[in-house]
Design an enzyme around this catalytic site. Structure first.
Site, mmCIF file in Angstrom:
data_model
loop_
_atom_site.group_PDB
_atom_site.id
_atom_site.type_symbol
_atom_site.label_atom_id
_atom_site.label_comp_id
_atom_site.label_asym_id
_atom_site.label_seq_id
_atom_site.Cartn_x
_atom_site.Cartn_y
_atom_site.Cartn_z
ATOM 1 C CG HIS A 150 -7.210 17.192 -87.248
ATOM 2 N ND1 HIS A 150 -6.243 16.808 -86.002
ATOM 3 C CD2 HIS A 150 -7.452 18.175 -86.846
ATOM 4 C CE1 HIS A 150 -6.666 17.328 -85.394
ATOM 5 N NE2 HIS A 150 -7.183 18.445 -85.745
ATOM 6 N NE ARG A 200 -9.087 19.419 -80.430
ATOM 7 C CZ ARG A 200 -8.702 20.066 -79.771
ATOM 8 N NH1 ARG A 200 -8.662 21.513 -79.424
ATOM 9 N NH2 ARG A 200 -7.329 19.448 -80.788
ATOM 10 C CB CYS A 238 -8.926 23.732 -84.217
ATOM 11 S SG CYS A 238 -9.176 22.385 -83.117
ATOM 12 C CB CYS A 261 -9.526 21.077 -90.577
ATOM 13 S SG CYS A 261 -10.856 22.323 -89.562
#
Length: 283
Positions: free
Chosen positions: A201, A240, A244, A197
């Site tokens: 991000h 979401r 992802c 992740c």
């Protein structure tokens, strides 16, 4: 990159210390970690006001921001918001409603979710709480990635707009463990692309992945649920997270699995103090 390296080094240290007994001098410090996380993004994007991070890529890209402001005059999520308000007020077969399950009748409370439930030793998200409400009143659970759940959470988020995230980590080693588990999942690489992740991000927010501008992790859940043009509709946090994993060619977990709930707990805590802006809209 030096700031990113510092965050990753702190992560490694805290992951090791999570194995230490409660009360150890090396016990992780979520308050300090959240401050370092926030400072990383503030330094990375010095022209972005802190509260603007909840707007994701629109805070980083001025052209996208202008387009979004024009679109937001007639919000694409408005249909879902109205549906959620209707669903929230519709009585169950026993005559009760969602309002009977939540503090303050469910209005203006989104900023308090997820929370750690000491009675069961687990994180409870808003989506999980809504389905528990249904089941306690004799109704079947909604799909966590479905339109009805997206509509309900959109309405509840809207009633909390502007209120800052206020996620607590109580003095309970199990709560700290949930936070640590969420952090571990956030930084663990997976899938055929070998992404975490954090790859998108933390390391590359503001950059393009195909046609998408990557959002910063800071404030990323404040805008949820979101209308995504690629979906042609509203999507929950569960949707979401699962998409992802699919996008990095990994195997998605079951929606509302413990790993996903702990991840939501971790990310929400890091955004404490930033305002709820959901429901949101993204490309």
């Amino acid at each position: 990159m030096a700031a990113l390296a510092a965050i990753l080094a702190a992560l490694a240290t805290s992951l090791l210390s999570s194995a230490q007994p409660a009360g150890s001098a090396d016990r992780p410090d979520p308050v300090a970690e959240a401050a370092a996380f926030r400072n990383y993004f503030v330094k990375k994007f010095p022209d972005v006001k802190l509260e603007e991070f909840v707007n994701g890529p629109y805070a980083l890209n001025q052209d996208m921001r202008r387009q979004w402001q024009e679109i937001d005059q007639f919000p694409p999520y408005e249909f879902s918001l109205e549906k959620g308000k209707e669903l929230f007020a519709t009585p169950f077969r026993n005559g009760k409603t969602y309002a009977d399950c939540f503090p303050a009748s469910g209005v203006g409370i989104r900023q308090n979710y997820p929370y750690f439930d000491a009675s069961e030793g687990k994180v409870v998200t808003l989506e999980l709480a809504l389905n528990r409400c249904r089941e306690a009143n004799g109704e079947s659970a909604l799909r966590y990635v479905g339109d009805a759940m997206a509509a309900l959470t959109a309405y509840m988020a809207f009633t909390s707009r502007g209120k800052p995230f206020d996620i607590k980590i109580p003095d309970d080693p199990r709560a700290l463990e949930a936070y640590q588990n969420g952090k571990r999942y956030f930084y663990t690489r997976r899938g055929q692309l070998n992404f975490s992740c954090a790859t998108c991000h933390v390391q590359y927010p503001g950059e393009h992945m195909r046609a998408e501008v990557l959002a910063p992790a800071l404030g990323i859940l404040n805008a949820m649920p979101i209308y995504r043009s690629e979906w042609g509709g509203m999507g929950t946090i569960s949707r979401r997270l699962t998409t992802c994993n699919s996008q990095i060619r990994g195997l998605p977990l079951e929606p509302q699995s413990e790993e996903y709930r702990d991840l939501e707990y971790y990310l929400s805590y890091l955004s404490n103090g930033l305002p709820i802006s959901g429901p949101g809209a993204r490309p």
